[in-house]
Design an enzyme around this catalytic site. Sequence first.
Site, PDB file in Angstrom:
ATOM      1  N   TYR A  52     -19.598 -19.878  18.362  1.00  0.00           N
ATOM      2  CA  TYR A  52     -19.976 -19.967  16.951  1.00  0.00           C
ATOM      3  C   TYR A  52     -19.439 -21.297  16.440  1.00  0.00           C
ATOM      4  CZ  TYR A  52     -20.973 -17.973  12.285  1.00  0.00           C
ATOM      5  OH  TYR A  52     -21.477 -17.730  11.035  1.00  0.00           O
ATOM      6  N   ARG A  64     -32.162 -26.720   9.381  1.00  0.00           N
ATOM      7  CA  ARG A  64     -30.895 -27.058   8.715  1.00  0.00           C
ATOM      8  C   ARG A  64     -29.762 -26.400   9.491  1.00  0.00           C
ATOM      9  NH1 ARG A  64     -26.722 -24.917   5.184  1.00  0.00           N
ATOM     10  NH2 ARG A  64     -27.128 -23.337   6.735  1.00  0.00           N
ATOM     11  N   LYS A 115     -25.324 -15.973  16.779  1.00  0.00           N
ATOM     12  CA  LYS A 115     -25.187 -14.974  15.714  1.00  0.00           C
ATOM     13  C   LYS A 115     -25.349 -13.560  16.270  1.00  0.00           C
ATOM     14  CE  LYS A 115     -24.930 -17.397  11.742  1.00  0.00           C
ATOM     15  NZ  LYS A 115     -24.091 -17.149  10.558  1.00  0.00           N
ATOM     16  N   GLU A 144     -31.959 -17.452   9.418  1.00  0.00           N
ATOM     17  CA  GLU A 144     -30.822 -18.319   9.702  1.00  0.00           C
ATOM     18  C   GLU A 144     -31.231 -19.792   9.727  1.00  0.00           C
ATOM     19  OE1 GLU A 144     -26.924 -19.261  10.336  1.00  0.00           O
ATOM     20  OE2 GLU A 144     -27.706 -17.231  10.029  1.00  0.00           O
ATOM     21  N   ASP A 145     -30.499 -20.595   8.958  1.00  0.00           N
ATOM     22  CA  ASP A 145     -30.624 -22.056   8.982  1.00  0.00           C
ATOM     23  C   ASP A 145     -32.033 -22.574   8.688  1.00  0.00           C
ATOM     24  OD1 ASP A 145     -27.972 -22.574   9.278  1.00  0.00           O
ATOM     25  OD2 ASP A 145     -28.003 -22.653  11.450  1.00  0.00           O
ATOM     26  N   ASP A 170     -28.435 -15.195   5.896  1.00  0.00           N
ATOM     27  CA  ASP A 170     -26.980 -15.281   6.039  1.00  0.00           C
ATOM     28  C   ASP A 170     -26.404 -16.527   5.375  1.00  0.00           C
ATOM     29  OD1 ASP A 170     -24.438 -14.335   7.109  1.00  0.00           O
ATOM     30  OD2 ASP A 170     -24.550 -16.068   8.433  1.00  0.00           O
ATOM     31  N   ASP A 171     -27.139 -17.637   5.400  1.00  0.00           N
ATOM     32  CA  ASP A 171     -26.642 -18.879   4.780  1.00  0.00           C
ATOM     33  C   ASP A 171     -26.447 -18.699   3.277  1.00  0.00           C
ATOM     34  OD1 ASP A 171     -26.949 -20.407   7.274  1.00  0.00           O
ATOM     35  OD2 ASP A 171     -29.081 -20.125   6.920  1.00  0.00           O
ATOM     36  N   ASN A 194     -19.553 -27.049   7.741  1.00  0.00           N
ATOM     37  CA  ASN A 194     -19.420 -26.958   9.196  1.00  0.00           C
ATOM     38  C   ASN A 194     -20.267 -28.045   9.863  1.00  0.00           C
ATOM     39  OD1 ASN A 194     -17.780 -24.580   9.401  1.00  0.00           O
ATOM     40  ND2 ASN A 194     -19.542 -23.384   8.742  1.00  0.00           N
TER      41      ASN A 194
END
Length: 610
Positions: free
Chosen positions: A133, A187, A205, A277-278, A300-301, A440
């Site tokens: 991760y 992203r 994830k 995600e992303d 989740d972001d 991150n």
Amino acid sequence: MSLFRLLNFGISRGTSMSKTHQSNCECSPNLIKIRPSSSHDTIRVPIEVVFSDKCNKALAFTLEERQRLCIHGLMPACVRTYDEQMLAIESNFHSFESNVSRYRYLRALRQGYERLYFQFVSKNVNAVLPIIYTPTVGLACTVYGMLYRGMTGIHITKHDRGHMKQILFNWPMRRSVKAICVTDGQRILGLGDLGANGMGIAVGKMELYTALAGIPPSMLLPICLDVGTNNKALHEDPLYIGLRDERLKGDEYVCFVDEFMEAVVSTFGDQTLIHFEDFATPNAFMFLNRYQNCYCHFNDDIQGTAAVGLGGLLGIQRITKKPLEEHVILFAGAGSAAMGIAYLLKMELMSRGLSEADAAKNIYFYDQDGVLTTTRKSIPDILCVFAKNMKETKSLETLVEQVKPSIIMGATSAPGLFSEKIIRTMAASHERPGIFAFSNPTIKSECTAEQAYKFSDGKAIFSAGSPFPPVEFNGKRLTPGQANNCFAFPALVLATMTVLATRMPDEIFLLAAHELAEFPTNEEIQSGRIYPLVKQANEVAYKIGVKVAKFLIENGYAKRALEPEDVEEYIEKNSYELTYGSSLAETWAYPKMKPHPSTAGHENKDQKKK
């Protein structure tokens, strides 16, 4: 023996040559007696099954299992215990000097030995989480083409429109899939557009679903939507694994994702949980709103980060004994993470009886264009309430001096943004300033833990999105908090899948934040730690998962017929089993059977003759 068998197999054991050979052998009484072979009748489990990733125990196969499964001799004589296997993996893991090399080793372990891999991850969460991760997974995604070793999920390209269901149907374990994690790679963390390389994030994830929440991996499917990439460097990279085209956009892109969503529920069922995600921020919010009444999904972001972020703010409230509504909070960055936290924070404050205007009064936003004011054009709807009627400024240092925030939250991917002057200004105005550097990976963090403690004279309550080591300051050992999404999304997914929830309402993210904030003990809170330790992530996932599952049942979101008091038992019974079971079917004794009536008379006659 039949002519066919003679032609195909040569001389049989029953031929004279065989007998002649046996008669010419002088057998020594000291030789081991060889049992007559019956291997021609042995039913063999295909070796591909025995050594598949789901069944392979490596050297943990017992001697009986090796003989019964016909794999005896295909591995050394050593039979390893669980502890011995863990020692071997740990030795290999720590023998690599770089984290990317460790990532590569773990990928090979995962693809060859599923249960062994999750045993290792669950036992060594502290050491392994930063590899599979953030922060290492981000770096791994930049070189994912070099690391790619085989099937880890499904890739759907923009050329597959009209055939998505057919592609999803190709997944070998499609009948057991209950959750998917999907990305279009636009992203990835703070690294930007990585296209098809973003699959590494979806894989990572979902592995945390299993390692932290005990969700069986057979129920999980990572998916990458390869709609192209605008990253020119990837177009020129000979190892890039995706389409070397510009990204799909506009209505064509939205229709593509619409078709994908319909294909998912058509293939796996309408109870399938879909984890976004992303995705780029505008698309992330657009899909979150677009599908809110149609599918069981979350981002989740936005929402996972919001739960973790609000949990940290509630932790600061515990330390300072000062209600959140009295804090001045400054968001540096106006992307999906910051907007998600601000939205959930506003929801929390309004639940305390504040109006929307009062809830937003002490919350400020700053981005690349400066402080968010009412004079700015094209403000996203979710941010309009936070725009301030004040003089514009593009200097973050000036803004900090002006509004004197007690908490600053960074999600900008701008390393070093929180300067010495900013931190000292906050420390001069507040006894325990809160500093969150969410970006991150670590190299993108707005400041380091050492800088936060040093420039605040040890007063800062510091947390970051990626791990930072403890800092020695004035004889004290200060441990930074890690605002890691792994404290939220595995639990939320566990709860949703346990009860077969039809939707994931905003209230469950609020509930998760409160449970997370209450996890540290009073002693830990007094020491300045507002988040659990990463090694406690399994406990956090279980505690929050149970609480959220009960909420979903009590508020009518559950399709599974399950009572709140039965949630814990259900989770424990259906969790992924990390320990090995026997590879052989269970056997048991039977009493002597009565003879068949048609043969009973013959047996009696035979006994009389004897």
